[in-house]
Motif scaffolding. Structure first.
Motif, mmCIF file in Angstrom:
data_model
loop_
_atom_site.group_PDB
_atom_site.id
_atom_site.type_symbol
_atom_site.label_atom_id
_atom_site.label_comp_id
_atom_site.label_asym_id
_atom_site.label_seq_id
_atom_site.Cartn_x
_atom_site.Cartn_y
_atom_site.Cartn_z
ATOM 1 N N LEU A 23 -7.771 7.953 -7.786
ATOM 2 C CA LEU A 23 -6.833 6.826 -7.937
ATOM 3 C C LEU A 23 -7.064 5.793 -6.838
ATOM 4 N N LYS B 207 8.544 9.207 -8.570
ATOM 5 C CA LYS B 207 9.567 8.155 -8.770
ATOM 6 C C LYS B 207 9.176 7.236 -9.918
ATOM 7 N N LEU C 33 -5.607 12.513 -8.824
ATOM 8 C CA LEU C 33 -5.085 12.176 -7.491
ATOM 9 C C LEU C 33 -6.233 11.856 -6.539
ATOM 10 N N GLU C 34 -7.425 12.282 -6.893
ATOM 11 C CA GLU C 34 -8.590 12.037 -6.041
ATOM 12 C C GLU C 34 -9.175 10.638 -6.264
ATOM 13 N N TYR D 286 5.834 9.133 -4.643
ATOM 14 C CA TYR D 286 5.883 7.808 -5.276
ATOM 15 C C TYR D 286 5.585 7.919 -6.768
ATOM 16 N N ALA E 55 0.824 -1.214 0.000
ATOM 17 C CA ALA E 55 0.000 0.000 0.000
ATOM 18 C C ALA E 55 0.853 1.257 0.000
ATOM 19 N N ILE E 56 0.256 2.320 -0.532
ATOM 20 C CA ILE E 56 0.923 3.627 -0.524
ATOM 21 C C ILE E 56 -0.002 4.613 0.179
ATOM 22 N N HIS E 57 0.540 5.311 1.171
ATOM 23 C CA HIS E 57 -0.257 6.253 1.940
ATOM 24 C C HIS E 57 -0.339 7.572 1.189
ATOM 25 N N ASP E 58 -1.438 8.272 1.395
ATOM 26 C CA ASP E 58 -1.646 9.573 0.752
ATOM 27 C C ASP E 58 -0.464 10.530 0.938
ATOM 28 N N GLU E 59 0.140 10.485 2.107
ATOM 29 C CA GLU E 59 1.250 11.417 2.395
ATOM 30 C C GLU E 59 2.453 11.158 1.490
ATOM 31 N N ASP E 60 2.563 9.908 1.005
ATOM 32 C CA ASP E 60 3.720 9.543 0.179
ATOM 33 C C ASP E 60 3.346 9.409 -1.296
ATOM 34 N N LEU E 61 2.083 9.606 -1.622
ATOM 35 C CA LEU E 61 1.599 9.280 -2.968
ATOM 36 C C LEU E 61 2.292 10.111 -4.051
#
Lengths: 90, 395
Positions: free
Chosen positions: A56, A30, A53-54, A27, A18-24
């Protein structure tokens, strides 16, 4: 109650990446996808709706490409089917 | 056990001061709590979420942990409860693994895995529903779902999701119902019909103990997949759902309803032990009925009755005799709450007791050779799976 029922259960676990919103955003940078998403160039793999971004929901690799899934229920169901069929690894 | 503990405490109090006694109690409490937390990590995760909200408010550094612990704690607790409810279900739990901060595009492709987006914990209901949907669709009845129709699969997933949210995350139910459950059910008549039937079956407390249990057994049997076999299984499962639905609509005292299901893959019977005139009296008519079921190669017998002291004792006596006489094993016993129809058609809540007897000798594994040798699946698959009435002295 028998003794065996008193024994604690050791639960095997299935990993969910999983990817958290704070790191999205970082990421997506990258992966080289953030600019494309902001320009509206990225579409949902199932319904071809523009990915933002909303909306996804998830990302997966397929045949050397990065595929995106939006959070519409039909698309999540189709994703579940691909997971069931083993076409997308969990 | 409580009596022993109390006696021990009184003994300690006799010999030592109140302060020492309290100190001993506190130490024992810590030891108990420590081992409890060690053995139930999912509960610790669940409880820790409130504390983490406070930490996050102070430090803004616990956001990911809140999301992770909330999902893992609740889903894994549900998985453990289901595994206890249905022995051999072997549900696995989930572990949320955050993408490493330095993961490159190359690593993304080499890992070759789905990455799910988790929103901030202010949207935790959404996160929970998304993660749970993956969990339910991926791990629930994995083996048997390959043989079911899309509507059978989807309806089971939807219903189990509903149960998961009801038990573990009620606040997420509105989102799930508005965004997924209602739209799917309203747009697909087959799924709507199936979910309605599951609801009725679940009211009588039989959805998990019998339906999901039989689906689990079915998944352990079938290894060879062909279109014909799949079509046959789909039809047999359809008839089995109708059989359980008909049983769930039964009124107390109603005799003329099917209680045995004799399909090719699914073979089970329901035996009710409840009549006051018969409970605690002659056990032989019940054993004669089990013998009859055994001859029909019924694999699983579900003995049901009210959860009353004499009834439970009698049911256990029947089960023990059946185990020694007819080579059955006691697979599970459970107590549960059910809503059954009284003679006026109104649903009343009763505590029910269930024992599942399983005859391992009659279980067959249907590989290609077995099917070629023993089974001729007719082209008209409607004619098979024949639910029958069954009675013990007209019970």
């Amino acid at each position: 109650m028998s003794f065996s029922k008193r024994l604690p259960q050791i639960l095997e676990k299935s990993n969910i990446k999983a990817i958290h919103d704070e790191d999205l955003k970082d990421y997506l940078v990258k992966l080289g996808q953030l600019k494309k998403i902001k320009r509206g160039k990225v579409k949902c793999y199932f319904c071809a709706e523009q990915i933002t971004l909303e909306n996804l929901h998830s990302i997966f690799p397929l045949s050397g490409d990065i595929k995106f899934v939006c959070d519409k229920k039909e698309c999540i169901r189709k994703l579940s089917k691909l997971l069931d069929d083993g076409k997308v690894p969990l | 056990m409580m009596d022993t503990l109390l006696k021990l405490l009184l003994e300690i109090l006799k010999h030592y001061s109140l302060f020492i006694t309290i100190l001993i109690l506190v130490i024992l409490g810590f030891i108990y709590t420590f081992f409890y937390m060690l053995l139930h990590p999912e509960k610790v995760q669940k409880w820790s979420v409130l504390f983490l909200y406070f930490i996050n408010w102070l430090t803004k550094k616990a956001a990911r942990r809140i999301v992770k612990n909330d999902i893992e704690g609740r889903v894994n607790e549900f998985a453990k409860e289901m595994n206890r409810e249905i022995p051999s279900l072997e549900l696995v739990g989930i572990s949320v693994q955050w993408v490493p901060k330095n993961e490159t595009e190359e690593q993304f492709f080499s890992e070759n895995r789905l990455v799910i987006r988790m929103r901030k914990h202010t949207n935790q209901n959404k996160n929970f529903v998304f993660a749970s949907m993956i969990f339910v669709s991926k791990v629930m009845l994995k083996k048997v779902k390959r043989y079911l129709s899309p509507s059978q699969k989807d309806s089971i997933d939807l219903y189990v999701m509903k149960t998961l949210l009801e038990k573990k995350k009620k606040t997420a139910m509105d989102f799930f119902f508005d965004e997924y459950f209602s739209p799917i059910v309203n747009s697909n008549d087959k799924i709507a019909e199936l979910v309605e039937k599951y609801n009725i079956i679940d009211k009588t407390g039989l959805f998990y103990p019998i339906f999901i249990q039989e689906m689990r057994f079915l998944g352990e049997k079938v290894f060879y997949k062909s279109k014909k076999i799949k079509s046959f299984i789909i039809n047999e499962v359809k008839k089995f759902i109708d059989f359980l639905n008909r049983y769930a609509e039964r009124e107390i005292g109603e005799k003329k309803i099917p209680k045995i299901f004799t399909g090719i893959y699914l073979r089970c019977g329901i035996m009710i032990v409840a009549k006051k005139q018969k409970v605690g009296k002659d056990i032989e008519p019940f054993l004669a009925y089990i013998k009859k079921l055994n001859k029909q190669e019924i694999e699983n017998i579900y003995i049901l009755g009210p959860y009353k002291k004499e009834n439970v004792k009698f049911v256990k006596e029947i089960a023990n005799k059946a185990i020694t006489r007819f080579n059955f094993s006691k697979y599970k016993e459970k107590r549960y709450s059910a809503e059954i129809k009284n003679r006026y058609g109104e649903r009343v809540r009763v505590n029910t007791f269930l024992i599942l007897l399983r005859n391992f000798n009659t279980v067959k594994y249907y590989d290609k050779e077995y099917q070629a040798k023993y089974m001729s699946i007719p082209s008209d698959t409607e004619s098979l799976a024949n639910p029958k009435e069954g009675s013990i002295n007209g019970q």
